[in-house]
Design an enzyme around this catalytic site. Structure first.
Site, PDB file in Angstrom:
ATOM      1  N   ASP A   1       0.831  -1.209   0.000  1.00 42.39           N
ATOM      2  CA  ASP A   1       0.000   0.000   0.000  1.00 42.39           C
ATOM      3  C   ASP A   1       0.867   1.260   0.000  1.00 42.39           C
ATOM      4  O   ASP A   1       1.982   1.253   0.521  1.00 42.39           O
ATOM      5  CB  ASP A   1      -0.913  -0.026   1.249  1.00 42.39           C
ATOM      6  CG  ASP A   1      -2.103   0.912   1.110  1.00 42.39           C
ATOM      7  OD1 ASP A   1      -2.368   1.394  -0.011  1.00 42.39           O
ATOM      8  OD2 ASP A   1      -2.761   1.177   2.131  1.00 42.39           O
TER       9      ASP A   1
ATOM     10  N   ARG B   1       0.324   7.719  -2.579  1.00 32.83           N
ATOM     11  CA  ARG B   1       0.899   8.754  -1.694  1.00 32.83           C
ATOM     12  C   ARG B   1       2.386   8.967  -1.979  1.00 32.83           C
ATOM     13  O   ARG B   1       2.891  10.082  -1.889  1.00 32.83           O
ATOM     14  CB  ARG B   1       0.660   8.372  -0.223  1.00 32.83           C
ATOM     15  CG  ARG B   1      -0.757   8.719   0.241  1.00 32.83           C
ATOM     16  CD  ARG B   1      -1.109   8.024   1.521  1.00 32.83           C
ATOM     17  NE  ARG B   1      -1.407   6.609   1.294  1.00 32.83           N
ATOM     18  CZ  ARG B   1      -1.487   5.694   2.245  1.00 32.83           C
ATOM     19  NH1 ARG B   1      -1.282   6.041   3.506  1.00 32.83           N
ATOM     20  NH2 ARG B   1      -1.785   4.450   1.945  1.00 32.83           N
TER      21      ARG B   1
ATOM     22  N   HIS C   1       2.666   3.460  -8.952  1.00 29.60           N
ATOM     23  CA  HIS C   1       2.418   2.053  -9.268  1.00 29.60           C
ATOM     24  C   HIS C   1       3.602   1.452 -10.044  1.00 29.60           C
ATOM     25  O   HIS C   1       3.998   0.319  -9.820  1.00 29.60           O
ATOM     26  CB  HIS C   1       1.126   1.895 -10.068  1.00 29.60           C
ATOM     27  CG  HIS C   1      -0.096   2.340  -9.321  1.00 29.60           C
ATOM     28  ND1 HIS C   1      -0.342   1.985  -8.016  1.00 29.60           N
ATOM     29  CD2 HIS C   1      -1.152   3.129  -9.680  1.00 29.60           C
ATOM     30  CE1 HIS C   1      -1.491   2.530  -7.611  1.00 29.60           C
ATOM     31  NE2 HIS C   1      -1.994   3.235  -8.607  1.00 29.60           N
TER      32      HIS C   1
ATOM     33  N   LEU D   1      10.537 -20.710  -4.470  1.00 23.17           N
ATOM     34  CA  LEU D   1       9.463 -19.901  -3.894  1.00 23.17           C
ATOM     35  C   LEU D   1       8.140 -20.094  -4.650  1.00 23.17           C
ATOM     36  O   LEU D   1       8.139 -20.182  -5.882  1.00 23.17           O
ATOM     37  CB  LEU D   1       9.901 -18.436  -3.996  1.00 23.17           C
ATOM     38  CG  LEU D   1       8.919 -17.369  -3.548  1.00 23.17           C
ATOM     39  CD1 LEU D   1       8.804 -17.351  -2.034  1.00 23.17           C
ATOM     40  CD2 LEU D   1       9.378 -15.999  -4.052  1.00 23.17           C
TER      41      LEU D   1
ATOM     42  N   ARG E   1      -4.947  -1.939   8.718  1.00 18.86           N
ATOM     43  CA  ARG E   1      -6.185  -2.697   8.514  1.00 18.86           C
ATOM     44  C   ARG E   1      -5.937  -3.775   7.456  1.00 18.86           C
ATOM     45  O   ARG E   1      -4.948  -3.735   6.728  1.00 18.86           O
ATOM     46  CB  ARG E   1      -7.325  -1.771   8.084  1.00 18.86           C
ATOM     47  CG  ARG E   1      -7.021  -0.938   6.852  1.00 18.86           C
ATOM     48  CD  ARG E   1      -8.226  -0.099   6.388  1.00 18.86           C
ATOM     49  NE  ARG E   1      -7.823   0.819   5.352  1.00 18.86           N
ATOM     50  CZ  ARG E   1      -7.469   2.095   5.553  1.00 18.86           C
ATOM     51  NH1 ARG E   1      -7.494   2.605   6.764  1.00 18.86           N
ATOM     52  NH2 ARG E   1      -7.078   2.859   4.539  1.00 18.86           N
ATOM     53  N   LEU E   2      -6.884  -4.725   7.388  1.00 17.26           N
ATOM     54  CA  LEU E   2      -6.728  -5.843   6.451  1.00 17.26           C
ATOM     55  C   LEU E   2      -7.325  -5.555   5.080  1.00 17.26           C
ATOM     56  O   LEU E   2      -6.941  -6.195   4.094  1.00 17.26           O
ATOM     57  CB  LEU E   2      -7.373  -7.111   7.024  1.00 17.26           C
ATOM     58  CG  LEU E   2      -6.468  -7.973   7.898  1.00 17.26           C
ATOM     59  CD1 LEU E   2      -7.256  -9.136   8.483  1.00 17.26           C
ATOM     60  CD2 LEU E   2      -5.279  -8.504   7.106  1.00 17.26           C
ATOM     61  N   SER E   3      -8.282  -4.619   5.006  1.00 20.85           N
ATOM     62  CA  SER E   3      -8.902  -4.296   3.712  1.00 20.85           C
ATOM     63  C   SER E   3      -9.330  -5.555   2.940  1.00 20.85           C
ATOM     64  O   SER E   3      -9.046  -5.691   1.740  1.00 20.85           O
ATOM     65  CB  SER E   3      -7.972  -3.436   2.856  1.00 20.85           C
ATOM     66  OG  SER E   3      -7.654  -2.231   3.520  1.00 20.85           O
TER      67      SER E   3
ATOM     68  N   GLU F   1       0.935 -13.243  12.382  1.00 18.87           N
ATOM     69  CA  GLU F   1       1.536 -12.078  13.040  1.00 18.87           C
ATOM     70  C   GLU F   1       1.418 -10.896  12.079  1.00 18.87           C
ATOM     71  O   GLU F   1       1.528 -11.068  10.858  1.00 18.87           O
ATOM     72  CB  GLU F   1       3.024 -12.345  13.330  1.00 18.87           C
ATOM     73  CG  GLU F   1       3.265 -13.462  14.322  1.00 18.87           C
ATOM     74  CD  GLU F   1       2.772 -13.111  15.721  1.00 18.87           C
ATOM     75  OE1 GLU F   1       2.902 -11.949  16.127  1.00 18.87           O
ATOM     76  OE2 GLU F   1       2.244 -14.020  16.399  1.00 18.87           O
TER      77      GLU F   1
HETATM   78  C1  IPE Z   1      -5.508  -2.720  -0.274  1.00 16.45           C
HETATM   79  O1  IPE Z   1      -5.150  -1.395  -0.421  1.00 16.45           O
HETATM   80  C2  IPE Z   1      -5.475  -3.414  -1.608  1.00 16.45           C
HETATM   81  C3  IPE Z   1      -4.167  -3.621  -2.210  1.00 16.45           C
HETATM   82  C4  IPE Z   1      -2.994  -3.342  -1.675  1.00 16.45           C
HETATM   83  C5  IPE Z   1      -4.190  -4.231  -3.522  1.00 16.45           C
HETATM   84  P1  IPE Z   1      -6.248  -0.244  -0.602  1.00 16.45           P
HETATM   85  O2  IPE Z   1      -5.467   1.015  -0.769  1.00 16.45           O
HETATM   86  O3  IPE Z   1      -7.185  -0.605  -1.688  1.00 16.45           O
HETATM   87  O4  IPE Z   1      -7.008  -0.290   0.782  1.00 16.45           O
HETATM   88  P2  IPE Z   1      -7.913   0.807   1.509  1.00 16.45           P
HETATM   89  O5  IPE Z   1      -8.923   1.270   0.505  1.00 16.45           O
HETATM   90  O6  IPE Z   1      -6.991   1.913   1.931  1.00 16.45           O
HETATM   91  O7  IPE Z   1      -8.496   0.098   2.675  1.00 16.45           O
HETATM   92  C1  IPE Z   2      -1.358   0.302  -3.462  1.00 21.00           C
HETATM   93  O1  IPE Z   2      -1.210   1.664  -3.463  1.00 21.00           O
HETATM   94  C2  IPE Z   2      -1.683  -0.275  -4.814  1.00 21.00           C
HETATM   95  C3  IPE Z   2      -3.075  -0.763  -4.938  1.00 21.00           C
HETATM   96  C4  IPE Z   2      -3.993  -0.695  -4.029  1.00 21.00           C
HETATM   97  C5  IPE Z   2      -3.438  -1.384  -6.196  1.00 21.00           C
HETATM   98  P1  IPE Z   2      -2.446   2.664  -3.474  1.00 21.00           P
HETATM   99  O2  IPE Z   2      -2.807   2.944  -4.882  1.00 21.00           O
HETATM  100  O3  IPE Z   2      -3.538   2.178  -2.609  1.00 21.00           O
HETATM  101  O4  IPE Z   2      -1.777   3.965  -2.834  1.00 21.00           O
HETATM  102  P2  IPE Z   2      -2.417   4.945  -1.779  1.00 21.00           P
HETATM  103  O5  IPE Z   2      -2.909   4.098  -0.641  1.00 21.00           O
HETATM  104  O6  IPE Z   2      -3.529   5.668  -2.475  1.00 21.00           O
HETATM  105  O7  IPE Z   2      -1.288   5.827  -1.390  1.00 21.00           O
HETATM  106 MG    MG Z   3      -4.046   2.391  -0.653  1.00 19.43          MG
END
Ligand code: IPE
Ligand code: IPE
Ligand code: MG
Length: 242
Positions: free
Chosen positions: A12, A16, A29, A123, A186-188, A199
């Site tokens: 994640d 940002r 990305h 792996l 969070r686990l999302s 863990e």
């Molecule tokens: C979780 O991240 C999904 C992936 C890393 C693919 P998100 O950025 O989508 O999660 P939320 O919306 O902050 O919970």
């Molecule tokens: C993780 O980064 C990639 C995916 C969820 C696909 P984000 O795109 O969620 O980046 P933030 O959380 O908006 O910074």
């Molecule tokens: Mg995100």
């Protein structure tokens, strides 16, 4: 050091990371894919057996169409460019998530990646794509319900182990360690069933900055944890319910 058998990562913070630099989200990305390559190598080198990467959630379709199409494009490019190298590294690729609604070109690439690498023994790289744990559990329940309807299974014979075996992760041990970058805790909707005794390590860095060093530091923290699985002493045994 106790190396976890299975590490799962919620990658994640790409958006940002880019915003902080005044760049479009898609650049985050792109850099994130470099971090994926480094992490796969680091995991293989240190002897992790299973690495699950959350690449695209079943909820990420809510993002603007241009971002969704960038993410799908990056996944396709990653498989096209990196499959040969992964194969050379003896990596077995496995995909989890709902495949039914995917575009044919992506589906074909994913199936080809699994087929090409299925006999590899180093792996196992599990890519969670169009993955949501509630969706996965619902599909598993529907499959059990069909067996009950058709008289192949009695409802009283449904056990946690049987449910585990119907999930997309069937045959894969539960994650010992779940890492999430970007400071979110969070686990999302990631691996809800499988995370029963995982863990958790939350790292403030954004995913594109995740490195071999960050990974090693997390593995050291993991090694210092005391896992009890409900008992009183630390156990090396597999998690409950599998
Ligand atoms: C979780 O991240 C999904 C992936 C890393 C693919 P998100 O950025 O989508 O999660 P939320 O919306 O902050 O919970
Ligand atoms: C993780 O980064 C990639 C995916 C969820 C696909 P984000 O795109 O969620 O980046 P933030 O959380 O908006 O910074
Ligand atoms: Mg995100």
């Amino acid at each position: 050091m106790t190396v976890p058998e299975h590490v799962a990562i919620i990658m994640d913070g790409n958006g940002r990371w880019a915003k902080q630099r005044g760049l479009p989200r898609t650049m985050g990305h792109r850099k994130g894919v470099d971090a994926v390559r480094e992490t796969v190598r680091a995991a293989g080198d240190i002897g992790v057996k299973y690495l699950t990467l959350f690449a695209f959630s079943s909820e990420n379709w809510r993002r603007p169409e241009t971002e969704v199409s960038d993410l799908l494009g990056l996944l396709k490019a990653f498989i096209r460019r990196d499959l040969a190298e992964l194969h050379r590294q003896n990596v077995r690729v496995k995909i989890i998530g709902d495949r039914h609604s995917l575009q044919n070109d992506i589906l074909d690439l994913l199936i080809d990646a699994e087929e090409t690498t299925k006999a590899n023994t180093a792996l196992t790289l599990i890519i969670a794509f169009n993955y949501g744990a509630r969706d996965e559990i619902a599909r598993a329940m529907a499959s059990l319900a069909r067996d009950v309807e058709q008289g192949r299974l009695r409802s009283q014979d449904i056990t946690p182990a049987l449910i585990t075996a119907r999930l997309d992760t069937s045959g894969i041990p539960d994650p010992d360690l779940i890492i999430r970058t970007s400071g979110e805790e969070r686990l999302s909707n990631f691996l809800l069933w499988q995370a029963a005794y995982s863990e958790f390590i939350f790292i403030p860095d954004y995913w594109p900055d995740f490195s071999r060093e960050t990974f090693h530091a997390a593995l050291e923290t993991f090694a210092s944890r005391n896992r009890r699985f409900g008992g009183l002493v630390a156990e090396a045994a597999a998690a409950v319910g599998t």
